[in-house]
Motif scaffolding. Structure first.
Motif, mmCIF file in Angstrom:
data_model
loop_
_atom_site.group_PDB
_atom_site.id
_atom_site.type_symbol
_atom_site.label_atom_id
_atom_site.label_comp_id
_atom_site.label_asym_id
_atom_site.label_seq_id
_atom_site.Cartn_x
_atom_site.Cartn_y
_atom_site.Cartn_z
ATOM 1 N N THR A 264 72.510 -32.316 91.390
ATOM 2 C CA THR A 264 71.735 -32.447 92.615
ATOM 3 C C THR A 264 70.664 -31.378 92.680
ATOM 4 O O THR A 264 70.961 -30.188 92.603
ATOM 5 C CB THR A 264 72.663 -32.344 93.845
ATOM 6 N N THR A 265 69.433 -31.818 92.796
ATOM 7 C CA THR A 265 68.296 -30.917 92.925
ATOM 8 C C THR A 265 67.752 -31.055 94.336
ATOM 9 O O THR A 265 67.326 -32.133 94.737
ATOM 10 C CB THR A 265 67.203 -31.269 91.900
ATOM 11 N N LEU B 62 75.440 -23.192 90.295
ATOM 12 C CA LEU B 62 74.419 -23.123 91.331
ATOM 13 C C LEU B 62 73.299 -22.228 90.823
ATOM 14 O O LEU B 62 73.527 -21.060 90.508
ATOM 15 C CB LEU B 62 75.016 -22.543 92.619
ATOM 16 N N THR B 63 72.105 -22.795 90.679
ATOM 17 C CA THR B 63 70.947 -22.018 90.248
ATOM 18 C C THR B 63 69.836 -22.157 91.279
ATOM 19 O O THR B 63 69.835 -23.075 92.095
ATOM 20 C CB THR B 63 70.416 -22.478 88.871
ATOM 21 N N ILE B 64 68.894 -21.238 91.207
ATOM 22 C CA ILE B 64 67.702 -21.285 92.050
ATOM 23 C C ILE B 64 66.510 -21.426 91.117
ATOM 24 O O ILE B 64 66.392 -20.700 90.127
ATOM 25 C CB ILE B 64 67.558 -20.006 92.905
ATOM 26 N N GLU B 65 65.657 -22.388 91.422
ATOM 27 C CA GLU B 65 64.447 -22.597 90.630
ATOM 28 C C GLU B 65 63.224 -22.273 91.472
ATOM 29 O O GLU B 65 63.231 -22.459 92.692
ATOM 30 C CB GLU B 65 64.351 -24.043 90.145
ATOM 31 N N ALA B 66 62.178 -21.828 90.799
ATOM 32 C CA ALA B 66 60.898 -21.547 91.448
ATOM 33 C C ALA B 66 59.802 -22.236 90.651
ATOM 34 O O ALA B 66 59.966 -22.530 89.466
ATOM 35 C CB ALA B 66 60.655 -20.044 91.501
ATOM 36 N N ALA B 67 58.673 -22.491 91.318
ATOM 37 C CA ALA B 67 57.544 -23.142 90.651
ATOM 38 C C ALA B 67 56.248 -22.727 91.319
ATOM 39 O O ALA B 67 56.234 -22.330 92.487
ATOM 40 C CB ALA B 67 57.694 -24.666 90.698
ATOM 41 N N THR B 68 55.181 -22.828 90.568
ATOM 42 C CA THR B 68 53.863 -22.501 91.115
ATOM 43 C C THR B 68 53.295 -23.658 91.920
ATOM 44 O O THR B 68 52.514 -23.452 92.840
ATOM 45 C CB THR B 68 52.871 -22.138 89.985
ATOM 46 N N ARG C 227 63.885 -23.772 95.236
ATOM 47 C CA ARG C 227 64.868 -24.807 95.557
ATOM 48 C C ARG C 227 66.199 -24.454 94.913
ATOM 49 O O ARG C 227 66.270 -23.642 93.985
ATOM 50 C CB ARG C 227 64.406 -26.178 95.069
ATOM 51 N N ALA C 228 67.249 -25.085 95.398
ATOM 52 C CA ALA C 228 68.589 -24.917 94.827
ATOM 53 C C ALA C 228 68.898 -26.119 93.946
ATOM 54 O O ALA C 228 68.479 -27.244 94.236
ATOM 55 C CB ALA C 228 69.621 -24.804 95.937
ATOM 56 N N VAL C 229 69.633 -25.852 92.861
ATOM 57 C CA VAL C 229 70.035 -26.912 91.930
ATOM 58 C C VAL C 229 71.531 -26.755 91.676
ATOM 59 O O VAL C 229 72.007 -25.656 91.390
ATOM 60 C CB VAL C 229 69.253 -26.813 90.602
ATOM 61 N N GLY D 5 73.049 -27.988 102.656
ATOM 62 C CA GLY D 5 72.188 -26.838 102.388
ATOM 63 C C GLY D 5 71.077 -26.681 103.415
ATOM 64 O O GLY D 5 70.501 -27.672 103.872
ATOM 65 N N PHE D 6 70.805 -25.426 103.755
ATOM 66 C CA PHE D 6 69.760 -25.091 104.719
ATOM 67 C C PHE D 6 68.927 -23.931 104.198
ATOM 68 O O PHE D 6 69.453 -23.053 103.511
ATOM 69 C CB PHE D 6 70.368 -24.675 106.065
ATOM 70 N N ALA D 7 67.672 -23.905 104.573
ATOM 71 C CA ALA D 7 66.790 -22.764 104.317
ATOM 72 C C ALA D 7 66.460 -22.132 105.661
ATOM 73 O O ALA D 7 66.073 -22.836 106.598
ATOM 74 C CB ALA D 7 65.508 -23.214 103.627
#
Length: 166
Positions: free
Chosen positions: A25-26, A58-64, A129-131, A144-146
């Motif tokens: 789940t992304t 559980l990982t956290i991804e980032a992107a430009t 985002r969380a993955v 999940g909440f931010a």
């Protein structure tokens, strides 16, 4: 000590409560361009499997850019105690490979993940985002909440949802 969530006036649900058993789940991206601080809260219910080796990661991804090339990033988190217990684990640093959410051991616990928008920006990232990935679970209930503290307070929130703030 003041409640740290008092200033987090922009709250985004990025994963509705559901069973994601055996389904990578992304979560959607959250745009942190206008954020001063941000936390992700992933609250788990039952995490069950027929074998103890069927852990979630559980990982956290980032992107430009939204839909751009993602990079897993290191992050800091705290693990809650069981339901009804007013206890949180120590602040822990996770490598970009993420943390393990184990069947049974992490039932009914939450992961409070700190996202530092300044650290993201220093690496030319704007989105996070969380993955969640796993091998073969029987049931995994999660939401999940931010929680976002706006850099510039306004009467109307600047959108933090990625598709609305391009």
């Amino acid at each position: 000590m003041a409640n740290p969530f008092a200033g987090y006036d922009n709250i985004v649900c990025f994963l509705a409560p559901q069973d994601i058993a055996s389904t990578a789940t992304t979560c959607p991206y959250v745009d942190l361009r206008n954020a001063n601080k941000a936390f992700f809260l992933l609250q788990f219910g039952a995490v069950t499997s027929t074998t103890v080796t069927d852990d979630w990661t559980l990982t956290i991804e980032a992107a430009t850019a939204e839909g751009g090339t993602e990079a897993a990033i290191a992050f800091r988190y705290r693990l809650s105690g069981a339901v009804g217990a007013n206890t949180w684990g120590a602040v822990t640093t996770a490598a970009s490979t993420g943390v393990t959410v184990a069947p049974d051991a992490n039932d009914n616990m939450g992961y409070l993940i700190e996202i530092d928008p300044d650290e993201l920006a220093a690496n030319d990232y704007r989105y996070a985002r969380a993955v969640l990935t796993d091998v073969d679970s029987e049931a995994t209930l999660v939401a999940g909440f931010a929680f976002i503290e706006a850099r510039y307070k306004q009467t109307t929130h600047i959108s933090a949802t990625a598709s609305a703030s391009a």
